[in-house]
Design a protein around this motif. Structure first.
Motif, PDB file in Angstrom:
ATOM      1  N   LYS A   1       0.333  -1.848  13.957  1.00  0.00           N
ATOM      2  CA  LYS A   1       0.740  -0.895  14.987  1.00  0.00           C
ATOM      3  C   LYS A   1       0.056   0.453  14.763  1.00  0.00           C
ATOM      4  N   ALA A   2       0.006   0.876  13.498  1.00  0.00           N
ATOM      5  CA  ALA A   2      -0.642   2.148  13.168  1.00  0.00           C
ATOM      6  C   ALA A   2      -2.126   2.115  13.511  1.00  0.00           C
ATOM      7  N   SER A   3      -2.769   0.986  13.229  1.00  0.00           N
ATOM      8  CA  SER A   3      -4.194   0.852  13.546  1.00  0.00           C
ATOM      9  C   SER A   3      -4.429   0.910  15.049  1.00  0.00           C
ATOM     10  N   ALA A   4      -3.557   0.232  15.794  1.00  0.00           N
ATOM     11  CA  ALA A   4      -3.695   0.212  17.249  1.00  0.00           C
ATOM     12  C   ALA A   4      -3.550   1.606  17.848  1.00  0.00           C
ATOM     13  N   GLU A   5      -2.777   2.454  17.177  1.00  0.00           N
ATOM     14  CA  GLU A   5      -2.562   3.814  17.673  1.00  0.00           C
ATOM     15  C   GLU A   5      -3.542   4.815  17.064  1.00  0.00           C
ATOM     16  N   GLY A   6      -4.519   4.304  16.314  1.00  0.00           N
ATOM     17  CA  GLY A   6      -5.579   5.167  15.804  1.00  0.00           C
ATOM     18  C   GLY A   6      -5.278   5.918  14.524  1.00  0.00           C
ATOM     19  N   PHE A   7      -4.189   5.568  13.854  1.00  0.00           N
ATOM     20  CA  PHE A   7      -3.811   6.316  12.656  1.00  0.00           C
ATOM     21  C   PHE A   7      -4.746   6.078  11.475  1.00  0.00           C
ATOM     22  N   ARG A   8      -5.460   4.952  11.467  1.00  0.00           N
ATOM     23  CA  ARG A   8      -6.375   4.686  10.355  1.00  0.00           C
ATOM     24  C   ARG A   8      -7.517   5.697  10.294  1.00  0.00           C
ATOM     25  N   LYS A   9      -7.761   6.396  11.381  1.00  0.00           N
ATOM     26  CA  LYS A   9      -8.846   7.375  11.415  1.00  0.00           C
ATOM     27  C   LYS A   9      -8.408   8.749  10.905  1.00  0.00           C
ATOM     28  N   GLU A  10      -7.108   8.909  10.662  1.00  0.00           N
ATOM     29  CA  GLU A  10      -6.607  10.205  10.196  1.00  0.00           C
ATOM     30  C   GLU A  10      -7.209  10.554   8.831  1.00  0.00           C
ATOM     31  N   LYS A  11      -7.631  11.805   8.665  1.00  0.00           N
ATOM     32  CA  LYS A  11      -8.270  12.228   7.415  1.00  0.00           C
ATOM     33  C   LYS A  11      -7.327  12.110   6.225  1.00  0.00           C
ATOM     34  N   ASP A  12      -6.070  12.461   6.415  1.00  0.00           N
ATOM     35  CA  ASP A  12      -5.119  12.377   5.306  1.00  0.00           C
ATOM     36  C   ASP A  12      -4.966  10.933   4.829  1.00  0.00           C
ATOM     37  N   LEU A  13      -4.904  10.005   5.780  1.00  0.00           N
ATOM     38  CA  LEU A  13      -4.771   8.599   5.407  1.00  0.00           C
ATOM     39  C   LEU A  13      -6.020   8.114   4.688  1.00  0.00           C
ATOM     40  N   GLN A  14      -7.183   8.510   5.164  1.00  0.00           N
ATOM     41  CA  GLN A  14      -8.429   8.120   4.512  1.00  0.00           C
ATOM     42  C   GLN A  14      -8.481   8.637   3.074  1.00  0.00           C
ATOM     43  N   ALA A  15      -7.992   9.856   2.874  1.00  0.00           N
ATOM     44  CA  ALA A  15      -7.964  10.428   1.522  1.00  0.00           C
ATOM     45  C   ALA A  15      -7.006   9.645   0.627  1.00  0.00           C
ATOM     46  N   LEU A  16      -5.845   9.282   1.177  1.00  0.00           N
ATOM     47  CA  LEU A  16      -4.875   8.504   0.404  1.00  0.00           C
ATOM     48  C   LEU A  16      -5.424   7.126   0.054  1.00  0.00           C
ATOM     49  N   ILE A  17      -6.111   6.500   1.002  1.00  0.00           N
ATOM     50  CA  ILE A  17      -6.705   5.186   0.754  1.00  0.00           C
ATOM     51  C   ILE A  17      -7.742   5.276  -0.357  1.00  0.00           C
ATOM     52  N   GLU A  18      -8.539   6.333  -0.328  1.00  0.00           N
ATOM     53  CA  GLU A  18      -9.587   6.496  -1.342  1.00  0.00           C
ATOM     54  C   GLU A  18      -8.991   6.673  -2.739  1.00  0.00           C
ATOM     55  N   THR A  19      -7.988   7.554  -2.861  1.00  0.00           N
ATOM     56  CA  THR A  19      -7.403   7.795  -4.180  1.00  0.00           C
ATOM     57  C   THR A  19      -6.635   6.571  -4.677  1.00  0.00           C
ATOM     58  N   THR A  20      -5.943   5.899  -3.771  1.00  0.00           N
ATOM     59  CA  THR A  20      -5.201   4.699  -4.160  1.00  0.00           C
ATOM     60  C   THR A  20      -6.153   3.593  -4.590  1.00  0.00           C
ATOM     61  N   THR A  21      -7.261   3.446  -3.858  1.00  0.00           N
ATOM     62  CA  THR A  21      -8.254   2.431  -4.209  1.00  0.00           C
ATOM     63  C   THR A  21      -8.853   2.706  -5.581  1.00  0.00           C
ATOM     64  N   ASP A  22      -9.199   3.965  -5.840  1.00  0.00           N
ATOM     65  CA  ASP A  22      -9.750   4.331  -7.151  1.00  0.00           C
ATOM     66  C   ASP A  22      -8.769   3.991  -8.268  1.00  0.00           C
ATOM     67  N   SER A  23      -7.493   4.285  -8.037  1.00  0.00           N
ATOM     68  CA  SER A  23      -6.472   4.010  -9.043  1.00  0.00           C
ATOM     69  C   SER A  23      -6.336   2.514  -9.299  1.00  0.00           C
ATOM     70  N   LEU A  24      -6.300   1.731  -8.230  1.00  0.00           N
ATOM     71  CA  LEU A  24      -6.161   0.283  -8.365  1.00  0.00           C
ATOM     72  C   LEU A  24      -7.373  -0.340  -9.048  1.00  0.00           C
ATOM     73  N   VAL A  25      -8.560   0.114  -8.646  1.00  0.00           N
ATOM     74  CA  VAL A  25      -9.786  -0.447  -9.221  1.00  0.00           C
ATOM     75  C   VAL A  25      -9.879  -0.137 -10.710  1.00  0.00           C
ATOM     76  N   SER A  26      -9.571   1.102 -11.091  1.00  0.00           N
ATOM     77  CA  SER A  26      -9.658   1.472 -12.505  1.00  0.00           C
ATOM     78  C   SER A  26      -8.626   0.713 -13.334  1.00  0.00           C
ATOM     79  N   THR A  27      -7.422   0.557 -12.799  1.00  0.00           N
ATOM     80  CA  THR A  27      -6.387  -0.196 -13.507  1.00  0.00           C
ATOM     81  C   THR A  27      -6.790  -1.656 -13.665  1.00  0.00           C
ATOM     82  N   TYR A  28      -7.299  -2.234 -12.592  1.00  0.00           N
ATOM     83  CA  TYR A  28      -7.715  -3.638 -12.631  1.00  0.00           C
ATOM     84  C   TYR A  28      -8.875  -3.833 -13.605  1.00  0.00           C
ATOM     85  N   TYR A  29      -9.817  -2.917 -13.572  1.00  0.00           N
ATOM     86  CA  TYR A  29     -10.994  -2.998 -14.440  1.00  0.00           C
ATOM     87  C   TYR A  29     -10.591  -3.023 -15.914  1.00  0.00           C
ATOM     88  N   ILE A  30      -9.743  -2.090 -16.309  1.00  0.00           N
ATOM     89  CA  ILE A  30      -9.337  -2.013 -17.714  1.00  0.00           C
ATOM     90  C   ILE A  30      -8.483  -3.224 -18.095  1.00  0.00           C
TER      91      ILE A  30
END
Length: 212
Positions: A95-124
């Protein structure tokens, strides 16, 4: 509740709910707003999530899921509850994607930081799996220390040895993971992979203070 029963219950509930729209109910676990969730994808999500939490192999996660006390602590060990969580998240995310929320800058920033955290945890966790895994001696010593702790919760003290072993192992793995993470970061820093523009950061902090 046994994990096999939880799995079967989740499959049956979803199958009954959508029986009229799919003759081969065994080929999918859920249909979410037109998208199919296969049993393979579901199991991939389920075990990846719990491996990241418990740092245990799949068969040990199944043992946790079969323990009512563990499920009471973490309801998402129950595959039916986990399935419901996946459904809830996907419905809202779509629903959020359909309403364009995935393009929000704040969400993109959260996705980036969360991804970095998950990748580093998984890597170690994966790269240094053998180093993070506690030895049997470490576990045994940990159980002795646990039993000798005068402030130990009476409920924990009454736990059977296998549950104490699991508790100690999880604590040791978390400690060893944190130590290895610090070591990896320091080694990367020593290799000169980090540069900071401290003056620019000071100016940014000063600007933020001036706005108050």
């Amino acid at each position: 509740m046994k994990i096999s029963r939880v799995f079967a219950a989740a499959f049956i509930v979803v199958g009954l709910a959508s029986a009229s729209s799919c003759k081969d109910s065994g080929s999918w676990l859920a249909k979410i707003d037109g998208e199919t969730l296969s049993i393979e994808e579901f199991n991939g999500l389920y075990y990846a999530q719990h491996r990241s939490v418990y740092h245990l192999p799949d068969n040990k996660i199944d043992e946790l899921a079969a323990d009512p006390e563990q499920v009471a602590r973490n309801p998402f060990l129950d595959k039916q509850e986990f399935l419901e969580q996946v459904i809830r998240q996907r419905l809202v995310a779509k629903k959020a994607s359909a309403e364009g929320f995935r393009k929000e800058k704040d969400l993109q920033a959260l996705i980036e930081t969360t991804t970095d955290s998950l990748v580093s945890t998984y890597y170690i966790s994966e790269k240094y799996k053998k180093e993070i895994e506690p030895t049997q001696k470490e576990v045994d010593d940990g159980i002795v220390a646990l039993n000798n702790n005068p402030r130990l919760d009476p409920q924990i003290k009454m736990l059977p040895i296998e549950k104490k072993e699991l508790l100690v192992k999880q604590q040791l793995m978390q400690q060893k993971f944190q130590m290895k993470a610090r070591e990896v970061v320091e080694n990367l820093r020593d290799e000169g992979k980090v540069q900071k523009n401290s003056e620019l950061l000071k100016k940014e902090i000063s600007k933020a203070k001036d706005k108050k």
